[in-house]
Write a protein that holds these residues in place. Structure first.
Motif, PDB file in Angstrom:
ATOM      1  N   LYS A   1      45.561  40.808  20.162  1.00  0.00           N
ATOM      2  CA  LYS A   1      46.615  41.839  20.059  1.00  0.00           C
ATOM      3  C   LYS A   1      46.295  43.058  20.938  1.00  0.00           C
ATOM      4  CE  LYS A   1      48.311  40.641  15.481  1.00  0.00           C
ATOM      5  NZ  LYS A   1      47.669  40.063  14.333  1.00  0.00           N
ATOM      6  N   ILE A   2      45.199  42.992  21.720  1.00  0.00           N
ATOM      7  CA  ILE A   2      44.795  44.148  22.533  1.00  0.00           C
ATOM      8  C   ILE A   2      45.327  44.023  23.954  1.00  0.00           C
ATOM      9  CG2 ILE A   2      42.837  45.370  23.553  1.00  0.00           C
ATOM     10  CD1 ILE A   2      41.208  44.512  21.091  1.00  0.00           C
ATOM     11  N   ALA A   3      45.951  45.077  24.430  1.00  0.00           N
ATOM     12  CA  ALA A   3      46.384  45.200  25.829  1.00  0.00           C
ATOM     13  C   ALA A   3      47.095  43.935  26.321  1.00  0.00           C
ATOM     14  CB  ALA A   3      45.180  45.561  26.710  1.00  0.00           C
ATOM     15  N   GLY A   4      46.962  43.618  27.610  1.00  0.00           N
ATOM     16  CA  GLY A   4      47.598  42.432  28.186  1.00  0.00           C
ATOM     17  C   GLY A   4      46.540  41.409  28.553  1.00  0.00           C
ATOM     18  N   SER A   5      46.987  40.185  28.910  1.00  0.00           N
ATOM     19  CA  SER A   5      46.023  39.106  29.139  1.00  0.00           C
ATOM     20  C   SER A   5      45.096  39.424  30.315  1.00  0.00           C
ATOM     21  CB  SER A   5      46.750  37.784  29.339  1.00  0.00           C
ATOM     22  OG  SER A   5      47.683  37.911  30.377  1.00  0.00           O
ATOM     23  N   ALA A   6      45.595  40.095  31.356  1.00  0.00           N
ATOM     24  CA  ALA A   6      44.723  40.417  32.503  1.00  0.00           C
ATOM     25  C   ALA A   6      43.637  41.410  32.074  1.00  0.00           C
ATOM     26  CB  ALA A   6      45.553  40.986  33.641  1.00  0.00           C
ATOM     27  N   HIS A   7      44.009  42.407  31.247  1.00  0.00           N
ATOM     28  CA  HIS A   7      42.993  43.352  30.745  1.00  0.00           C
ATOM     29  C   HIS A   7      41.906  42.617  29.982  1.00  0.00           C
ATOM     30  CE1 HIS A   7      46.562  46.141  30.789  1.00  0.00           C
ATOM     31  NE2 HIS A   7      45.666  46.886  31.398  1.00  0.00           N
ATOM     32  N   ARG A   8      42.349  41.659  29.149  1.00  0.00           N
ATOM     33  CA  ARG A   8      41.385  41.010  28.239  1.00  0.00           C
ATOM     34  C   ARG A   8      40.344  40.175  28.976  1.00  0.00           C
ATOM     35  NH1 ARG A   8      46.240  40.394  25.084  1.00  0.00           N
ATOM     36  NH2 ARG A   8      46.467  38.211  25.697  1.00  0.00           N
ATOM     37  N   THR A   9      40.638  39.764  30.217  1.00  0.00           N
ATOM     38  CA  THR A   9      39.645  38.977  30.953  1.00  0.00           C
ATOM     39  C   THR A   9      38.454  39.835  31.380  1.00  0.00           C
ATOM     40  OG1 THR A   9      40.736  39.346  33.060  1.00  0.00           O
ATOM     41  CG2 THR A   9      41.355  37.347  31.869  1.00  0.00           C
ATOM     42  N   VAL A  10      38.625  41.162  31.457  1.00  0.00           N
ATOM     43  CA  VAL A  10      37.482  42.026  31.827  1.00  0.00           C
ATOM     44  C   VAL A  10      37.070  42.968  30.690  1.00  0.00           C
ATOM     45  CG1 VAL A  10      37.833  41.983  34.321  1.00  0.00           C
ATOM     46  CG2 VAL A  10      39.042  43.686  32.956  1.00  0.00           C
ATOM     47  N   ALA A  11      38.008  43.360  29.836  1.00  0.00           N
ATOM     48  CA  ALA A  11      37.697  44.297  28.744  1.00  0.00           C
ATOM     49  C   ALA A  11      36.698  43.657  27.781  1.00  0.00           C
ATOM     50  CB  ALA A  11      38.982  44.646  28.001  1.00  0.00           C
ATOM     51  N   THR A  12      35.802  44.470  27.236  1.00  0.00           N
ATOM     52  CA  THR A  12      34.720  43.933  26.402  1.00  0.00           C
ATOM     53  C   THR A  12      34.793  44.441  24.965  1.00  0.00           C
ATOM     54  OG1 THR A  12      33.265  45.797  26.855  1.00  0.00           O
ATOM     55  CG2 THR A  12      33.188  43.943  28.429  1.00  0.00           C
ATOM     56  N   LEU A  13      34.032  43.749  24.109  1.00  0.00           N
ATOM     57  CA  LEU A  13      33.942  44.189  22.711  1.00  0.00           C
ATOM     58  C   LEU A  13      33.280  45.570  22.628  1.00  0.00           C
ATOM     59  CD1 LEU A  13      34.146  43.632  19.657  1.00  0.00           C
ATOM     60  CD2 LEU A  13      31.884  42.566  19.801  1.00  0.00           C
ATOM     61  N   GLY A  14      32.174  45.764  23.381  1.00  0.00           N
ATOM     62  CA  GLY A  14      31.467  47.061  23.344  1.00  0.00           C
ATOM     63  C   GLY A  14      32.376  48.191  23.782  1.00  0.00           C
ATOM     64  N   GLY A  15      33.139  47.965  24.861  1.00  0.00           N
ATOM     65  CA  GLY A  15      34.050  49.002  25.343  1.00  0.00           C
ATOM     66  C   GLY A  15      35.144  49.273  24.342  1.00  0.00           C
ATOM     67  N   ASN A  16      35.567  48.233  23.622  1.00  0.00           N
ATOM     68  CA  ASN A  16      36.609  48.425  22.612  1.00  0.00           C
ATOM     69  C   ASN A  16      36.078  49.247  21.441  1.00  0.00           C
ATOM     70  OD1 ASN A  16      38.360  46.999  20.100  1.00  0.00           O
ATOM     71  ND2 ASN A  16      39.477  47.687  21.901  1.00  0.00           N
ATOM     72  N   LEU A  17      34.845  48.952  21.011  1.00  0.00           N
ATOM     73  CA  LEU A  17      34.277  49.720  19.887  1.00  0.00           C
ATOM     74  C   LEU A  17      34.011  51.169  20.307  1.00  0.00           C
ATOM     75  CD1 LEU A  17      31.875  47.037  18.375  1.00  0.00           C
ATOM     76  CD2 LEU A  17      33.941  47.982  17.316  1.00  0.00           C
ATOM     77  N   CYS A  18      33.613  51.359  21.567  1.00  0.00           N
ATOM     78  CA  CYS A  18      33.262  52.708  22.040  1.00  0.00           C
ATOM     79  C   CYS A  18      34.416  53.404  22.761  1.00  0.00           C
ATOM     80  CB  CYS A  18      32.045  52.632  22.969  1.00  0.00           C
ATOM     81  SG  CYS A  18      30.570  52.005  22.149  1.00  0.00           S
ATOM     82  N   LEU A  19      35.597  52.848  22.614  1.00  0.00           N
ATOM     83  CA  LEU A  19      36.818  53.396  23.221  1.00  0.00           C
ATOM     84  C   LEU A  19      36.938  54.901  22.930  1.00  0.00           C
ATOM     85  CD1 LEU A  19      39.545  52.240  24.402  1.00  0.00           C
ATOM     86  CD2 LEU A  19      40.354  52.190  22.046  1.00  0.00           C
TER      87      LEU A  19
END
Ligand SMILES: Cc1cc2nc3c(=O)[nH]c(=O)nc-3n(C[C@H](O)[C@H](O)[C@H](O)COP(=O)(O)OP(=O)(O)OC[C@H]3O[C@@H](n4cnc5c(N)ncnc54)[C@H](O)[C@@H]3O)c2cc1C
Ligand code: SF4
Length: 323
Positions: free
Chosen positions: A99-117
């Motif tokens: 449910k986060i962002a778009g599919s292209a974002h999700r290929t590079v976005a990380t769990l750590g970056g999401n927690l530390c957003l």
């Protein structure tokens, strides 16, 4: 909105990460960059050095341990949605990632970056000229909060989608610096301050999380957002419950998008041992509305976000009870 110049350092292992932290004290950690780079383009910070974490193999592992599932901080959101271990041991985390962002974002976005957003606010996630015309604000370069001018604290909202599921699952986080690493409750990574919502010490890095196995909990995540395809949560709720016959044996509720940190609700224990009926759901509604504190940080009014959070919690609890 040009990206300011910076030096990019790409450590190949953790020792090099900590060495880079020592050598470049003001450096920012970079993972997928889908939050940080957008903010830098908006003039929200001008770090001379970025330390890219994505080449460190230890941070990219998903591993099954005897009592937990361990997920490295640099595991991508796309992998969270497709990994077979996560599908079995933390399917609600896969759902939240989807449910986060778009599919292209999700290929590079990380769990750590999401927690530390970084936290978000109507007066902060704007171009530099927009913020300057408003005299900036307390969170960055200014001395006044436009959301709560009488206060002296930033109320920007934490909007990461994975944190509520991990909190409801009782996850722990591994924090490390050059002197070693320690595991802490995930909740203690956060604090209620929109300008400093992470309790990460100088030079510390989030290495990953551990999710307990075999808790017997069924878990779900739902978010309310303006655009169904791509958007941050106006309110996002994870509910985890365990049902024994016609009684609740465990109940946990965690919320994002309303406070400066993700909120694991207190006072769920008195509801345990009872059937999940209309009276109990009414209490869930009240519990959420009492404990979440959205402010005027989005165009959607704060009271609406509080009610959305409560409605999502009630809906999810009802659905999970029936599963
Ligand atoms: C159009 C758009 C829509 C989006 N929608 C959503 C959404 O619906 N929900 C949502 O949750 N997010 C959303 N995001 C934000 C972002 O894409 C995600 O949160 C993503 O998971 C961030 O991860 P990243 O690896 O790109 O982080 P980065 O941008 O690389 O880093 C984010 C922050 O975390 C810090 N950081 C990264 N890794 C570590 C670590 N290991 N230890 C310590 N600090 C670390 C960085 O220094 C930085 O401050 C959206 C972004 C965009 C551009
Ligand atoms: S809550 Fe206030 S200080 Fe924080 S970003 Fe918004 S306007 Fe700025």
């Amino acid at each position: 909105m040009r990206l300011p110049g910076f030096q990019l350092v790409r450590p190949a292992n953790l020792a090099e990460v900590f060495a880079a932290r020592r050598t470049y004290p003001g450096a920012r950690l970079l993972a997928g960059g889908t939050d940080l780079v957008v903010n830098l383009r908006h003039g929200l910070g001008e770090p001379a050095v970025l330390i890219d974490l994505t080449a460190v193999p230890d941070l990219r592992d998903v591993a099954l341990e005897p009592s937990s599932l361990r997920i490295g901080a640099a595991v991508t959101l796309e992998r969270l949605t497709s990994d077979s271990l996560i599908a079995v041991h933390a399917p609600a985390l896969a759902d939240a990632a989807r449910k986060i962002a778009g599919s292209a974002h999700r290929t590079v976005a990380t769990l750590g970056g999401n927690l530390c957003l970084d936290t978000r606010c109507l007066y902060y996630n704007q171009s530099a000229w927009w913020r300057q015309s408003n005299g900036f604000c307390l969170k960055y370069r200014g001395d006044r909060c436009h959301v709560a001018p009488e206060g002296n604290r930033c109320r920007a909202a934490y909007s990461g989608d994975t944190a509520p599921v991990l909190l409801a699952l009782g996850a722990t986080a591994e924090l490390a610096d050059a002197t070693g690493s320690r595991w802490v409750d995930l909740q203690s990574l956060f604090q209620e301050d929109g300008a400093a919502h992470l309790r990460l010490g100088d030079g510390q890095v989030l290495l990953g999380v551990r999710v307990p196995r075999s808790s017997g909990l069924v878990v779900g995540y739902e978010k309310a957002r303006l655009r169904g395809a791509i958007d941050f949560p106006l309110a996002g709720v994870a509910v985890a419950l365990r049902r024994e016959n016609d009684r609740l044996a465990d109940l946990r509720i965690a919320v994002t998008g309303t406070n400066s940190q993700p909120v694991l609700l207190k006072e769920c224990e008195p509801l345990v041992g009872r059937p999940l009926d209309a009276a109990l759901l009414q209490q869930v509604d009240k519990l959420v509305q009492r404990q979440v504190k959205p402010m005027r940080t989005t165009l959607t009014p704060a009271h609406g976000r509080r009610r959305m959070a409560a409605a999502l919690a009630v809906r999810l609890a009802r659905r999970l009870w029936g599963e």
